[in-house]
Design an enzyme around this catalytic site. Structure first.
Site, PDB file in Angstrom:
ATOM      1  N   GLY A  81      44.649  40.351  36.385  1.00 41.10           N
ATOM      2  CA  GLY A  81      43.645  39.166  37.212  1.00 41.10           C
ATOM      3  C   GLY A  81      42.950  39.187  35.718  1.00 41.10           C
ATOM      4  N   ASN A 170      36.216  43.160  45.553  1.00 39.83           N
ATOM      5  CA  ASN A 170      36.561  44.531  44.757  1.00 39.83           C
ATOM      6  C   ASN A 170      36.213  45.422  45.465  1.00 39.83           C
ATOM      7  OD1 ASN A 170      35.686  42.883  42.654  1.00 39.83           O
ATOM      8  ND2 ASN A 170      35.319  44.606  41.396  1.00 39.83           N
ATOM      9  N   GLN A 198      42.319  41.344  45.299  1.00 40.48           N
ATOM     10  CA  GLN A 198      42.204  42.490  45.422  1.00 40.48           C
ATOM     11  C   GLN A 198      43.080  41.825  46.709  1.00 40.48           C
ATOM     12  OE1 GLN A 198      41.191  45.153  45.894  1.00 40.48           O
ATOM     13  NE2 GLN A 198      40.363  45.223  43.444  1.00 40.48           N
ATOM     14  N   HIS A 220      49.546  45.198  39.394  1.00 35.66           N
ATOM     15  CA  HIS A 220      49.392  46.681  39.883  1.00 35.66           C
ATOM     16  C   HIS A 220      48.062  46.852  41.118  1.00 35.66           C
ATOM     17  CE1 HIS A 220      45.376  47.516  37.708  1.00 35.66           C
ATOM     18  NE2 HIS A 220      45.444  46.303  37.336  1.00 35.66           N
ATOM     19  N   THR A 256      55.077  36.321  24.102  1.00 37.60           N
ATOM     20  CA  THR A 256      56.767  36.748  24.537  1.00 37.60           C
ATOM     21  C   THR A 256      56.602  37.296  26.311  1.00 37.60           C
ATOM     22  OG1 THR A 256      57.678  37.386  22.709  1.00 37.60           O
ATOM     23  CG2 THR A 256      59.036  38.348  24.300  1.00 37.60           C
ATOM     24  N   CYS A 349      37.015  48.682  37.123  1.00 33.25           N
ATOM     25  CA  CYS A 349      37.047  47.603  35.497  1.00 33.25           C
ATOM     26  C   CYS A 349      36.034  46.977  35.099  1.00 33.25           C
ATOM     27  CB  CYS A 349      37.762  46.296  36.334  1.00 33.25           C
ATOM     28  SG  CYS A 349      39.322  46.526  37.212  1.00 33.25           S
TER      29      CYS A 349
HETATM   30  C1  LIG Z   1      39.172  40.868  42.259  1.00 32.10           C
HETATM   31  C2  LIG Z   1      39.420  41.668  40.412  1.00 32.10           C
HETATM   32  N1  LIG Z   1      39.242  40.775  39.507  1.00 32.10           N
HETATM   33  C3  LIG Z   1      40.132  40.852  38.287  1.00 32.10           C
HETATM   34  C4  LIG Z   1      40.318  41.837  38.201  1.00 32.10           C
HETATM   35  C5  LIG Z   1      41.025  42.396  37.336  1.00 32.10           C
HETATM   36  O1  LIG Z   1      42.269  42.270  37.257  1.00 32.10           O
HETATM   37  P1  LIG Z   1      43.012  43.541  36.645  1.00 32.10           P
HETATM   38  O2  LIG Z   1      43.112  44.872  36.273  1.00 32.10           O
HETATM   39  O3  LIG Z   1      44.976  42.956  36.372  1.00 32.10           O
HETATM   40  O4  LIG Z   1      43.510  42.034  34.604  1.00 32.10           O
HETATM   41  C6  LIG Z   1      39.965  43.126  38.982  1.00 32.10           C
HETATM   42  C7  LIG Z   1      40.476  44.588  38.667  1.00 32.10           C
HETATM   43  O5  LIG Z   1      39.757  45.737  39.449  1.00 32.10           O
HETATM   44  C8  LIG Z   1      39.496  43.325  41.137  1.00 32.10           C
HETATM   45  O6  LIG Z   1      39.658  43.459  41.257  1.00 32.10           O
END
Ligand SMILES: Cc1ncc(COP(=O)(O)O)c(C=O)c1O
Length: 411
Positions: A81, A170, A198, A220, A256, A349
């Site tokens: 993400g 999130n 999310q 994930h 890759t 995050c």
């Molecule tokens: C709304 C949102 N955007 C982006 C991300 C980032 O995704 P990633 O962990 O795949 O980099 C998250 C991760 O919690 C998220 O909740």
């Protein structure tokens, strides 16, 4: 419901309630991943092993596209993400300003993930005119406020390069009016991006019908492996790559391809799509039981963001966000963890960086003193016993956390 890989622990020693941070792998995803990982082959190689890897990638691409009602050519594989958001924000801005130096406007919301907010702030340092739209007290952004921000920029003579509005938040799980914004702006030639990281698991999403040009997804968060995601990108959107290299993925994301992760993604998303309706109802029931139980503790808990019991329309089915005035966030988390409850204060995050959440601030609540938050997010491995365990832990941990805060404040 898919069989969870993490079997409920008979001693209930650990209760995983952090599905918004990451989900346990679905068995289908693990099987597809390990099967592909046991084979050799770079999907860009021309020999037999390479062609077999490419076939697996393209088969997965078609299945992922089908799950989100997109065309396979619109699926761009990324590392997750964060990268999808960065390519969308930075790539659109670079392409738009190259074509029209006056198109420097960027509109987004104050409750976006840092993977959107940080690249937007970088663009501001490069001359972008940024408008950040705050949500209502419900944690839902008003579509009219987004279009007003666009009109404001245009009246000032600034063309708008990009509007980015997340599908679901999130931290508080609120679902944003992405389709309404896209409809309102459709004729204006503005590129619209949505971070649907999310939402990709719990919400039925049609990329085609959403009206957005770009959409970020991450595996994930929906039962697939870490380190793989997608940017759904309409073919007619001008995008500059942010990484230079061998020109993979329409030249937008060189590198890759991780074949096994892509196979795991396709398997996960198919399982999630198959089970979505039943799983959503099941999670709404668990979510409501947890929220109602928490409010019933009479500990002054506030639910962050919109919540309509029985509904997944305004809030993700598995999201419980409890605001607990009078305790330090870290101590509440520590106490819950000690009691076996794995939860979060908000976004996982932020790389462990402490500090008050920008999403909590955006709700505009009048809260003095320390404020604890327990984000408890349910998913495919959750069941009623998890809800009971969480409620028992909240009942004992909140008074302890408040007592600790009072001692810390010298009262
Ligand atoms: C709304 C949102 N955007 C982006 C991300 C980032 O995704 P990633 O962990 O795949 O980099 C998250 C991760 O919690 C998220 O909740």
């Amino acid at each position: 419901m898919p069989t969870p890989l993490i079997e409920p622990d008979p001693t209930r020693s650990r209760v995983y309630l952090d599905h918004a941070a990451t989900t346990p792998l679905l068995p289908e995803a693990l099987a597809a991943f390990t099967d592909a990982a046991a084979r050799v082959g770079n999907a860009a190689s021309l020999h037999g092993s390479g062609r077999a890897a490419r076939a697996l990638v393209e088969d997965s691409r078609e299945r992922i596209a089908a799950a989100f009602d997109a065309h396979p050519s619109e699926v761009v594989f990324t590392s997750g993400g964060t990268e999808s958001d960065n390519i969308a924000i930075t790539g659109v801005y670079a392409a738009r300003t190259a074509a029209d130096p006056l198109a420097r406007g960027v509109v987004t919301s104050t409750i976006e993930h840092h993977a959107v907010l940080e690249p937007v702030e970088v663009l501001r340092t490069r001359g972008a005119e940024v408008r950040l739209v705050a949500p209502e007290g419900t944690g839902i952004v008003d579509a009219a406020a987004v279009t007003a921000a666009v009109a404001d920029l245009e009246q000032a003579g600034v063309g708008v390069a990009l509007v980015s509005l997340m599908w679901a938040n999130n931290e508080i799980g609120t679902i944003q009016p992405v389709a309404a914004v896209a409809t309102a702006l459709r004729e204006r030639g503005i590129v619209i991006h949505s971070d649907a990281v999310q939402a990709g698991g719990p919400c039925p999403i049609s990329f085609r019908e959403s009206g957005v040009d770009l959409m970020s997804l991450s595996t994930h968060k929906l039962g697939g492996p870490m380190g793989i995601g997608v940017l759904l990108a309409a073919r007619d959107v001008a995008l500059e790559p942010i990484v230079q290299g061998g020109g993979h993925e329409r030249g937008l994301r060189s590198g890759t391809l991780p074949v096994a992760s892509i196979a795991g993604f396709a398997a996960a998303v198919e399982a999630v799509t198959r089970d979505r309706a039943a799983e959503s109802s099941r999670l709404v029931r668990l979510r409501d039981a947890l929220i109602e139980g928490a409010l019933g503790l009479d500990l002054g808990i506030i639910v962050g963001g919109a919540w309509t019991p029985g509904s997944a329309h305004d809030r993700l089915p598995g999201n419980v966000h409890l605001i607990v005035p009078g305790c330090e966030p870290d101590s509440l988390m520590f106490l819950l963890d000690t009691a076996g409850i794995e939860a979060s204060t908000g976004s996982a995050c932020q790389a462990g960086v402490p500090g008050r959440s920008h999403v909590l601030d955006a709700l505009g609540l009048d809260l003095d003193g320390p404020v604890g938050v327990a984000r408890l997010t349910l998913g495919h491995s959750s069941g009623p016993a998890d809800v009971e365990a969480a409620l028992a832990a909240l009942a004992s941990c909140i008074p302890q956390a408040r007592a600790a805060a009072a001692v810390g404040a010298g009262t």
